[in-house]
Design a protein around this motif. Sequence first.
Motif, PDB file in Angstrom:
ATOM      1  N   LYS A 477       0.595  -1.627   0.102  1.00 50.58           N
ATOM      2  CA  LYS A 477      -0.384  -0.009  -0.534  1.00 50.58           C
ATOM      3  C   LYS A 477       0.821   1.345   0.139  1.00 50.58           C
ATOM      4  CE  LYS A 477      -3.934   2.031   0.848  1.00 50.58           C
ATOM      5  NZ  LYS A 477      -4.794   1.886  -0.709  1.00 50.58           N
ATOM      6  N   PRO A 478       0.303   2.430  -0.970  1.00 52.43           N
ATOM      7  CA  PRO A 478       1.474   3.235  -1.184  1.00 52.43           C
ATOM      8  C   PRO A 478       1.112   4.194   0.398  1.00 52.43           C
ATOM      9  CG  PRO A 478       0.516   3.289  -2.965  1.00 52.43           C
ATOM     10  CD  PRO A 478       0.056   2.246  -2.204  1.00 52.43           C
ATOM     11  N   THR A 479       2.539   5.390   0.560  1.00 53.95           N
ATOM     12  CA  THR A 479       2.446   6.518   0.866  1.00 53.95           C
ATOM     13  C   THR A 479       1.742   7.248   0.750  1.00 53.95           C
ATOM     14  OG1 THR A 479       4.635   6.842   1.401  1.00 53.95           O
ATOM     15  CG2 THR A 479       3.493   4.940   3.180  1.00 53.95           C
ATOM     16  N   VAL A 480       0.723   8.483   0.935  1.00 54.42           N
ATOM     17  CA  VAL A 480       0.823   9.688   0.150  1.00 54.42           C
ATOM     18  C   VAL A 480       1.059  10.776   1.142  1.00 54.42           C
ATOM     19  CG1 VAL A 480      -1.271  11.773  -0.128  1.00 54.42           C
ATOM     20  CG2 VAL A 480      -1.238   8.746  -0.182  1.00 54.42           C
ATOM     21  N   GLN A 481       2.203  11.453   0.587  1.00 53.65           N
ATOM     22  CA  GLN A 481       2.676  12.715   0.826  1.00 53.65           C
ATOM     23  C   GLN A 481       1.689  14.205  -0.048  1.00 53.65           C
ATOM     24  OE1 GLN A 481       6.440  13.253   0.156  1.00 53.65           O
ATOM     25  NE2 GLN A 481       6.696  14.986   1.897  1.00 53.65           N
ATOM     26  N   TRP A 482       1.432  15.394   0.721  1.00 51.37           N
ATOM     27  CA  TRP A 482       0.918  16.347   0.767  1.00 51.37           C
ATOM     28  C   TRP A 482       2.094  17.270   0.373  1.00 51.37           C
ATOM     29  CZ3 TRP A 482      -3.363  17.212  -2.441  1.00 51.37           C
ATOM     30  CH2 TRP A 482      -4.151  16.031  -2.666  1.00 51.37           C
ATOM     31  N   MET A 483       2.186  18.518  -0.565  1.00 45.41           N
ATOM     32  CA  MET A 483       2.857  19.444  -1.079  1.00 45.41           C
ATOM     33  C   MET A 483       2.047  20.624  -0.941  1.00 45.41           C
ATOM     34  SD  MET A 483       6.588  17.682  -2.099  1.00 45.41           S
ATOM     35  CE  MET A 483       5.819  16.888  -3.937  1.00 45.41           C
ATOM     36  N   ILE A 484       3.125  22.264  -1.358  1.00 45.28           N
ATOM     37  CA  ILE A 484       2.434  22.696  -1.535  1.00 45.28           C
ATOM     38  C   ILE A 484       3.115  23.728  -2.089  1.00 45.28           C
ATOM     39  CG2 ILE A 484       1.628  23.826   0.808  1.00 45.28           C
ATOM     40  CD1 ILE A 484      -0.389  26.163   0.237  1.00 45.28           C
ATOM     41  N   ASN A 485       2.798  24.051  -3.447  1.00 40.99           N
ATOM     42  CA  ASN A 485       4.199  25.375  -4.313  1.00 40.99           C
ATOM     43  C   ASN A 485       5.169  24.629  -4.372  1.00 40.99           C
ATOM     44  OD1 ASN A 485       2.236  26.969  -5.190  1.00 40.99           O
ATOM     45  ND2 ASN A 485       2.316  27.934  -3.188  1.00 40.99           N
ATOM     46  N   GLY A 486       5.153  23.209  -3.842  1.00 42.43           N
ATOM     47  CA  GLY A 486       7.153  22.330  -3.992  1.00 42.43           C
ATOM     48  C   GLY A 486       7.292  22.542  -2.098  1.00 42.43           C
ATOM     49  N   GLU A 487       6.450  22.653  -1.836  1.00 40.96           N
ATOM     50  CA  GLU A 487       7.166  22.535  -0.348  1.00 40.96           C
ATOM     51  C   GLU A 487       6.355  21.555   0.770  1.00 40.96           C
ATOM     52  OE1 GLU A 487       9.812  23.512   0.798  1.00 40.96           O
ATOM     53  OE2 GLU A 487      10.567  25.010  -0.677  1.00 40.96           O
ATOM     54  N   PRO A 488       6.974  20.794   1.931  1.00 40.52           N
ATOM     55  CA  PRO A 488       5.736  19.808   2.486  1.00 40.52           C
ATOM     56  C   PRO A 488       5.132  21.063   3.007  1.00 40.52           C
ATOM     57  CG  PRO A 488       8.460  19.821   3.279  1.00 40.52           C
ATOM     58  CD  PRO A 488       7.877  20.391   1.876  1.00 40.52           C
ATOM     59  N   LEU A 489       3.527  20.474   3.209  1.00 39.94           N
ATOM     60  CA  LEU A 489       2.720  21.109   3.757  1.00 39.94           C
ATOM     61  C   LEU A 489       2.619  20.976   4.668  1.00 39.94           C
ATOM     62  CD1 LEU A 489      -0.892  22.138   2.739  1.00 39.94           C
ATOM     63  CD2 LEU A 489      -1.590  19.719   3.073  1.00 39.94           C
ATOM     64  N   GLN A 490       3.012  20.643   5.315  1.00 42.83           N
ATOM     65  CA  GLN A 490       3.465  20.695   7.360  1.00 42.83           C
ATOM     66  C   GLN A 490       3.955  21.954   7.270  1.00 42.83           C
ATOM     67  OE1 GLN A 490       4.374  17.883   5.858  1.00 42.83           O
ATOM     68  NE2 GLN A 490       3.181  16.450   6.499  1.00 42.83           N
ATOM     69  N   SER A 491       4.662  22.040   6.505  1.00 40.63           N
ATOM     70  CA  SER A 491       5.634  23.815   6.553  1.00 40.63           C
ATOM     71  C   SER A 491       5.230  25.113   6.284  1.00 40.63           C
ATOM     72  CB  SER A 491       7.227  23.261   6.180  1.00 40.63           C
ATOM     73  OG  SER A 491       7.023  23.090   4.805  1.00 40.63           O
ATOM     74  N   ALA A 492       3.423  24.817   5.429  1.00 39.59           N
ATOM     75  CA  ALA A 492       3.414  25.837   5.345  1.00 39.59           C
ATOM     76  C   ALA A 492       2.399  26.455   6.358  1.00 39.59           C
ATOM     77  CB  ALA A 492       1.701  25.531   4.099  1.00 39.59           C
ATOM     78  N   PRO A 493       2.191  27.908   5.821  1.00 41.60           N
ATOM     79  CA  PRO A 493       1.217  28.660   6.826  1.00 41.60           C
ATOM     80  C   PRO A 493       0.102  28.213   7.360  1.00 41.60           C
ATOM     81  CG  PRO A 493       2.323  30.308   5.394  1.00 41.60           C
ATOM     82  CD  PRO A 493       2.556  28.619   5.120  1.00 41.60           C
ATOM     83  N   PRO A 494      -0.096  28.168   8.302  1.00 39.21           N
ATOM     84  CA  PRO A 494      -1.629  27.725   8.794  1.00 39.21           C
ATOM     85  C   PRO A 494      -2.610  28.408   7.448  1.00 39.21           C
ATOM     86  CG  PRO A 494      -0.786  28.375  10.896  1.00 39.21           C
ATOM     87  CD  PRO A 494      -0.089  29.200   9.580  1.00 39.21           C
ATOM     88  N   ASN A 495      -3.703  27.565   7.327  1.00 39.60           N
ATOM     89  CA  ASN A 495      -4.419  27.927   6.872  1.00 39.60           C
ATOM     90  C   ASN A 495      -6.164  27.720   7.544  1.00 39.60           C
ATOM     91  OD1 ASN A 495      -7.440  28.549   5.165  1.00 39.60           O
ATOM     92  ND2 ASN A 495      -5.685  28.601   2.881  1.00 39.60           N
ATOM     93  N   PRO A 496      -6.913  28.579   8.226  1.00 40.66           N
ATOM     94  CA  PRO A 496      -7.985  28.054   8.463  1.00 40.66           C
ATOM     95  C   PRO A 496      -9.213  27.408   8.063  1.00 40.66           C
ATOM     96  CG  PRO A 496      -7.919  30.517   8.459  1.00 40.66           C
ATOM     97  CD  PRO A 496      -6.707  29.838   8.622  1.00 40.66           C
ATOM     98  N   ASN A 497      -9.122  28.155   6.060  1.00 41.96           N
ATOM     99  CA  ASN A 497      -9.785  27.193   5.686  1.00 41.96           C
ATOM    100  C   ASN A 497      -9.942  26.166   5.051  1.00 41.96           C
ATOM    101  OD1 ASN A 497     -11.519  30.060   6.008  1.00 41.96           O
ATOM    102  ND2 ASN A 497     -10.606  30.301   4.600  1.00 41.96           N
ATOM    103  N   ARG A 498      -8.353  25.298   5.618  1.00 48.10           N
ATOM    104  CA  ARG A 498      -8.008  24.115   5.052  1.00 48.10           C
ATOM    105  C   ARG A 498      -8.234  23.279   5.706  1.00 48.10           C
ATOM    106  NH1 ARG A 498      -2.832  25.318   2.960  1.00 48.10           N
ATOM    107  NH2 ARG A 498      -1.656  25.128   5.055  1.00 48.10           N
TER     108      ARG A 498
END
Length: 1455
Positions: A477-498
């Motif tokens: 089973k593959p693992t899933v990693q999300w990124m935003i604009n090429g950077e890990p999503l965890q390091s992105a600024p928090p977004n209350p709408n997301r």
Amino acid sequence: MRRLAARGAAGDAGEVAAPATDSTDCAQGRSPRPRRLIDLCAIWDPGAFLPAASWKSAPGITRRRLNEAETLSSVREAQLERLEAARPRRPGSRERGPVLRMARQQPPPWVHAAVLFCLLCLSGAIEIPMDLSQPPTITKQSVKDHIVDPRDNILIECEAKGNPAPSFHWTRNSRYFNIAKDPRVSMRRRSGTLVIDFRSGGRPEEYEGEYQCFARNKYGTALSNRIRLQVSKSPLWPKENLDPVVVQEGAPLTLQCNPPPGLPSPVIFWMSSSMEPITQDKRVSQGHNGDLYFSNVMLQDMQTDYSCNARFHFTHTIQQKNAFTLKVLTNNPYNDSSLRNHPDMYSARGVAERTPSFMYPQGTASSQMVLRGMDLLLECIASGVPTPDIAWYKKGGDLPSDKAKFENFNKALRITNVSEEDSGEYFCLASNKMGSTRHTISVRVKAAPYWLDEPKNLILAPGEDGRLVCRANGNPKPTVQWMINGEPLQSAPPNPNREVAGDTIIFRDTQISSRAVYQCNTSNEHGYLLANAFVSVLDVPPRMLSPRNQLIRVILYNRTRLDCPFFGSPIPTLRWFKNGQGSNLDGGNYHVYENGSLEIKMIRKEDQGIYTCVATNILGKAENQVRLEVKDPTRIFRMPEDQVAKRGTTVQLECRVKHDPSLKLTVSWLKDDEPLYIGNRMKKEDDSLTIFGVAERDQGSYTCVASTELDQDLAKAYLTVLADQATPTNHLAALPKGRPDRPRDLELTDLAERSVRLTWIPGDDNNSPITDYVVQFEEDQFQPGVWHDHSKFPGSVNSAVLQLSPYVNYQFRVIAINEVGSSHPSLPSERYRTSGAPPESNPADVKGEGTRKNNMEITWTPMNATSAFGPNLRYIVKWRRRETRESWNNVTVWGSRYVVGQTPVYVPYEIRVQAENDFGKGPEPDTVIGYSGEDYPRAAPTDVKIRVLNSTAISLQWNRVYPDTVQGQLREYRAYYWRESSLLKNLWVSQKRQQASFPGDRPRGVVSRLFPYSNYKLEMVVVNGRGDGPRSETKEFTTPEGVPSAPRRFRVRQPNLETINLEWDHPEHPNGILIGYTLKYLAFNGTKLGKQIVENFSPNQTKFTMQRADPVSRYRFTLSARTQVGSGEAVTEESPAPPNEATPTAAPPTWPPTTVGTTGAVSSTDATAPAATTEATTVPTIPSVAPTTVATTTAATTTTTAATTAERPPTTASGTKMPESAPDRQSIWNVTVLPNSKWANITWKHNFGPGTDFVVEYIDSNHTKKTVPVKAQAQPIQLTDLYPGMTYTLRVYSRDNEGISSTIITFMTSTAYTNNQADIATQGWFIGLMCAIALLVLILLIVCFIKRSRGGKYPVREKKDVPLGPEDPKEEDGSFDYSDEDNKPLQGSQTSLDGTIKQQESDDSLVDYGEGGEGQFNEDGSFIGQYTVKKDKEETEGNESSEATSPVNAIYSLA
């Protein structure tokens, strides 16, 4: 004889009248529609036309229609076969084998490609037009494993689109790759593609590594795949000295290749040192690893040597290994070639026979792993004497027949596109007459990640919700990693709408700041997948992306698709309408896809018309139109017949075609399915092919191909050529063919529990061999008297074993089939009842649904006679509540439904239905989930909030109800609203309740299509399958002022040539307080437009009178109403066309052709006065009079053109022309032509209904025919492609019935004039005219002087402001006014000055331009002279200006 015809594969191809966009994603309504004749997306199911009744009546002919793309539906094909069977036969006819095969030929490859392309066009994600702001999107990139040729420059592709255009940068081995520091590396302009240049030196191996491209603009960053760059390698073969290989005859042998490792792996093949290929067979073959295997060595194997060769892909070089030399030890040194095919070859050569053993793989078991989607290659190579045979099996199942194929003389098994179902144990069995052995291969199927739900670009409007889903599968089973604009999503600024929930990102109340590019990377040990998906927040009203007013032409009874690509945010709702009216087109014969395309499943004549697609969202609407024309199919109604001809005779093959007259027909011939060369012995005509002096080479099949740009039809016949005094070699060809006689003497033998043998005696085949037998059966329990097909057998057998079902009382009959048709059924056999057995299946379509709030109805499809297997078929129904440990309730039912009562409201149940008969129960049934009945919801939405968006839409927000109060499946939230009143006083409004639905469990929605400037009330309910719940608290809101609708009944009248009157009524929906009206108008003459003038009126003004500045031009008026918000919808009208025909007074019974011509050229250089125009008139004639020619002559010194009629008998006392009155039947009359040098205006009268279409057909002197389609209300029509000085014939006819036509009109355009004409003062005629005027003035002065000298008296009228009497000649400049009798002849001299213009010869007058009054001429009857009209006094000035143009009045002025 057999007739064959084929419908063209492009049967419903569309013709588009305008070029379309270049977009490639037709899934978003962006269908690739370049200008073309063939619409590939419209041929996925061309269908077929229904046979015409006239075919059935063709004597002595049988026909069979075939479809070139083989898309006939089964129903139509059955109809066609029945029609074929019913056709009469003709003596001497016959069918040839190749023709039958042609009837089932496969469609051309491009048809499959087009169908696949169209299916892809109907699905996919929405794409933003490039003129709107959007984040980057990767459009092109190199493959993940990028292998390059070391001799070439390295190219790593990366291209992206976006607005603004993105910039690019790269990483190498996960570090920033600074391109500027390496002189060999550059990036293409406006692209991210890397180019590494080695022309100045360098080693490509230095640049191997993992590269990744980043495309960035201010809205986000998109990433390419991680591209692994490798340089191709083709190493040399190591040098080695090979000793001769010594082997005993009959022993196994393996010659190892061991090629050098290359990138990619080389292709291996074996040859001799003299480059002769090694012959391979079951005994000697090459393995997948490149080794050469001998199952047993024979003496002849040492006649050559063996060299392994490796071919490398990129360098295209072949490397050869040193050759092996064989030395075979044998007990029989004589190589007798005659023993090679000896049945016991090995014993004859003294070779001991032995059982098989495996050379590869070794042992009894092995394992192999393969990735999903790849090819699985299993190989077993065995030794033995004799050479063993290899067979393949799978434990616990069969080999996948659709994917499995055997290679290398059955030594290899290849399974393509492996899936998880292909895992398991396979074994190969090697056997010869000495014994057998087997090898088991355990196959494990792993999987690199593959998409289940790939994330798609998300386009939202502000405040909308959405989600990105990234769902993939694989093994492991593959693992899933999300990124935003090429950077890990965890390091992105928090977004209350997301909100991130595993493989899903949820967006709520999205705002402009949420725009970004998200990357989903899913991976396991076997690979990875990377996908970019951007979130774009836009507020865009609907827009259409395709050209307007496209034309689609399609063949009758075919299927087509009308495209309407659109875009908007929020996503617009698309609806289709036909001819601007009616309800939304969806359902029945229509189907609307998500991308906006409208599919019409079967085109009929009534489907022709204009289709309008309307895209709507809360910001507005946009619409486009597509015109659909339905064409009749092309068919050959008289086909070529099979013929037998003697050598040297003449043969004629007929081919008469009926086609749509608006399509160009092309008829061609094929011989033996190849294009026929028409030599000097052949003559090709429109409806036949004639062959003179038939020779043996002319024998063969001849195919007539009738084709248009939309479809085609085929018909085939066979020509047999006989030698002189010869008789046909096939005596059956000269005998009549017929359907076979019925089989007889049916007999049942070999009676068994589940089978029986049926034997019959064939009937006479009637000169056409029997091809098939159909066995039918009838049972007397469930459907007595109904016959069913049981099986089909070839025509060469008359006995067959039939497989039977238990407990069926069978009776059989047989039908014979040949190429002519089917025989009558045989007499039935005796009955045979099979013994019973328990059912082997259970009923299908088991469902559980509530019909009331306290019950659940369980239904299923009952089993038929052949599946009952025994008497007293019944069903055991079981049920229990889901997720409880209750025991099963059960009941036995003989029908197909059962109702469970006293159930709780809407709870899930587990349901099972099992079949049972007197012999036992069926297998254990599957469990189906059903639900008990629903009750009305118990709660209403609370805290309903209303926000007014604009004058026609509001936004709703509410608190959702608790799930336990729904008491069923929540279908939707529904808003009921009604218009309470208008803010305008004394305006009645309808208080009819309306509703807006919001499907699903959602907390907000939008209500649109409200009336502006109104008071509304609104209530909310929740809806389930039972109905509405209680209503919420009533809310009130008011819509703001909007723009008004168009003014009603806008009318343009022209009472005379000087004024135009406009009238209108107030808008039906003011939508606010009217502050006035805006009128825009401009003059136009042909394609020339004047300056636009704008008038503003008060809200109470509904009339306007305009003084014309130009009596020749027409005017276009655009009127709109205004409120404080702005101008509303505008309505446009044009002033009437100027009258151009005389007033009719009588009607002739017929209308012979009329000729209208023009003479003279008129200069139009004077900008202050209207140019003299050439006016054509329509001249109806009396039946006894020959066709009349009317020539128009232009006077160079006046602005009025006089028309004269040649050889016309007098009609009335006043000289008015005879009219054409409207007949009682449908007709077209009074065709009027107003020509110029390069154009002509056409008008006519008719008594057809509104909406009738016409066609204007005109032919020039060169016999070039052109047609112009016209709407009934589109008069006058302007023909703009005419040539100066050319004679034309013209007629007007009904588009629906060409037989209803006008008379033929002949007219001539005027010669073209140029701007370099000579000055009028230098023309001889002008100088002569001036001299004559001067002479007359001189004579007048002499007469006056003599009268004065004699003392004569004459009154002189002084200048005074009193009206002149009607008997006085009017004069404005104070000239003398003579009343003496001596002056009368001078006044009468007008006739001598313009003797060619006489009233009794005129066919037209300016009376036509009055307002209906009677015309009055001078006593000389001159048309150019003074005239008056009985009108108001203010029109006297017009009469004076007309008089001033008279040459005699000019003399009075000079006097």
